[in-house]
Design a protein around this motif. Structure first.
Motif, PDB file in Angstrom:
ATOM      1  N   PRO A 131       0.799  -1.232   0.000  1.00  0.00           N
ATOM      2  CA  PRO A 131       0.000   0.000   0.000  1.00  0.00           C
ATOM      3  C   PRO A 131       0.832   1.283   0.000  1.00  0.00           C
ATOM      4  O   PRO A 131       0.332   2.346  -0.370  1.00  0.00           O
ATOM      5  N   LEU A 132       2.104   1.195   0.387  1.00  0.00           N
ATOM      6  CA  LEU A 132       2.944   2.390   0.449  1.00  0.00           C
ATOM      7  C   LEU A 132       4.023   2.397  -0.627  1.00  0.00           C
ATOM      8  O   LEU A 132       4.979   3.163  -0.538  1.00  0.00           O
ATOM      9  N   PHE A 133       3.887   1.562  -1.659  1.00  0.00           N
ATOM     10  CA  PHE A 133       4.925   1.446  -2.668  1.00  0.00           C
ATOM     11  C   PHE A 133       5.315   2.800  -3.253  1.00  0.00           C
ATOM     12  O   PHE A 133       6.502   3.113  -3.394  1.00  0.00           O
ATOM     13  N   GLN A 134       4.341   3.633  -3.584  1.00  0.00           N
ATOM     14  CA  GLN A 134       4.611   4.948  -4.173  1.00  0.00           C
ATOM     15  C   GLN A 134       4.501   6.091  -3.181  1.00  0.00           C
ATOM     16  O   GLN A 134       4.901   7.219  -3.496  1.00  0.00           O
ATOM     17  N   ASP A 135       3.972   5.813  -2.008  1.00  0.00           N
ATOM     18  CA  ASP A 135       3.671   6.886  -1.053  1.00  0.00           C
ATOM     19  C   ASP A 135       4.908   7.253  -0.232  1.00  0.00           C
ATOM     20  O   ASP A 135       5.005   6.968   0.960  1.00  0.00           O
ATOM     21  N   PHE A 136       5.861   7.926  -0.895  1.00  0.00           N
ATOM     22  CA  PHE A 136       7.129   8.241  -0.226  1.00  0.00           C
ATOM     23  C   PHE A 136       6.988   9.278   0.873  1.00  0.00           C
ATOM     24  O   PHE A 136       7.904   9.454   1.684  1.00  0.00           O
ATOM     25  N   SER A 137       5.874   9.977   0.929  1.00  0.00           N
ATOM     26  CA  SER A 137       5.677  10.989   1.973  1.00  0.00           C
ATOM     27  C   SER A 137       5.137  10.384   3.268  1.00  0.00           C
ATOM     28  O   SER A 137       5.139  11.044   4.314  1.00  0.00           O
ATOM     29  N   HIS A 138       4.696   9.148   3.217  1.00  0.00           N
ATOM     30  CA  HIS A 138       4.156   8.501   4.413  1.00  0.00           C
ATOM     31  C   HIS A 138       5.277   8.236   5.404  1.00  0.00           C
ATOM     32  O   HIS A 138       6.378   7.831   5.029  1.00  0.00           O
ATOM     33  N   GLN A 139       5.016   8.434   6.682  1.00  0.00           N
ATOM     34  CA  GLN A 139       6.048   8.310   7.707  1.00  0.00           C
ATOM     35  C   GLN A 139       6.601   6.884   7.804  1.00  0.00           C
ATOM     36  O   GLN A 139       7.720   6.677   8.300  1.00  0.00           O
ATOM     37  N   SER A 140       5.850   5.899   7.321  1.00  0.00           N
ATOM     38  CA  SER A 140       6.313   4.517   7.389  1.00  0.00           C
ATOM     39  C   SER A 140       6.829   3.990   6.051  1.00  0.00           C
ATOM     40  O   SER A 140       7.117   2.801   5.927  1.00  0.00           O
ATOM     41  N   HIS A 141       6.970   4.888   5.080  1.00  0.00           N
ATOM     42  CA  HIS A 141       7.428   4.436   3.761  1.00  0.00           C
ATOM     43  C   HIS A 141       8.787   3.740   3.862  1.00  0.00           C
ATOM     44  O   HIS A 141       8.996   2.678   3.260  1.00  0.00           O
TER      45      HIS A 141
END
Length: 259
Positions: A131-141
């Motif tokens: 779910p976070l493959f592209q979400d580099f801004s997420h704190q858990s990326h």
């Protein structure tokens, strides 16, 4: 996974490389020092023909950061050439992709012996299950094990010696340990990364600090990488992963000065 590279035609024998890695390990040297030898660099030069089409650029370059692993059956203590078993990303999505979303860097992993489910193959989480493959801004990326980890989607990556396994640096991946009951020798493998030329993605100051130099072109490898460059690459690898080399005498400054 890419199989079928005619390594022998390139003067590369995976069994020889694996044996050298084991000899280094037996003498207390981290296996990354196999990059001091010509045959390993012939292997790297041969990888340009594989990575160019995958990245979509015939002018791909080899990043000046390499490593090698030579596992052993568990003993309760970390040893030279140990495994990194925590799921992680090597980079964030934004640093290994171009503005259009295409790959600018690919991680490359080559087993020099057959990698099986028992002797320490790699594991990954496919991008469609991340779910976070592209979400580099997420704190858990960059700490994927801390956020809704998709255990049900884990996939192993076994491969024959000489197979070329590639993934995006932001892919969640990790290496498994050797089973006590493995019927085959512990896994040995080499890792590096290929990237598009600087004309397509600038080489950052942070990357320069980490690697110590710009990436290698194919022509540089064809001309021959100097012994000094090889030593620098091996030394940087050992320093970066020093936690895996608690027994390496090279870190004991006082003892070395006494000899």
């Amino acid at each position: 996974k890419f199989e079928g590279v005619e390594w022998e035609a390139l003067g590369v024998d995976m069994a020889n490389i694996a044996a050298t890695m084991q000899n280094l390990k037996d003498e207390g040297w981290p296996p990354v020092f196999v990059f001091m030898y010509d045959e390993t660099w012939r292997m790297c030069e041969g990888l340009f023909d594989v990575l160019g089409p995958l990245i979509g650029d015939n002018n791909v370059e080899l990043e000046a950061s390499v490593y090698g692993w030579a596992l052993e059956k568990p003993t309760g203590e970390e040893k030279v050439g140990g495994n990194f078993g925590q799921p992680h990303r090597d980079q964030g999505f934004n640093t290994c992709h171009l503005a259009d979303g295409s790959s600018s860097i690919l991680s490359v992993w080559v087993p020099t012996v057959d990698a099986t489910l028992d002797n320490g193959c790699m594991y990954v989480v496919p991008r469609e299950c991340d779910p976070l493959f592209q979400d580099f801004s997420h704190q858990s990326h960059l700490a994927p094990h801390t956020f809704n980890f998709p255990f049900q989607s884990i996939r192993p990556l076994p491969g024959e010696a000489g197979s070329v396994l590639c993934w995006h640096p932001n892919t969640i991946h990790w290496g498994s340990a050797v089973s006590q009951h493995s019927p085959v020798p512990p896994r040995k493998s080499l890792a590096m990364a290929f990237r598009v030329p600087e004309s397509r993605q600038a080489f950052t100051e942070k990357e320069m600090d980490a690697c110590g130099r710009v990436p290698f072109t194919r022509q540089e490898l064809s001309n021959g990488v100097s012994m000094k460059e090889r030593w620098n690459l091996c030394a940087k690898g050992v320093l970066m992963y020093s936690v895996w080399h608690p027994d390496f005498i090279g870190f004991d400054v006082e003892k070395n000065l006494q000899q």
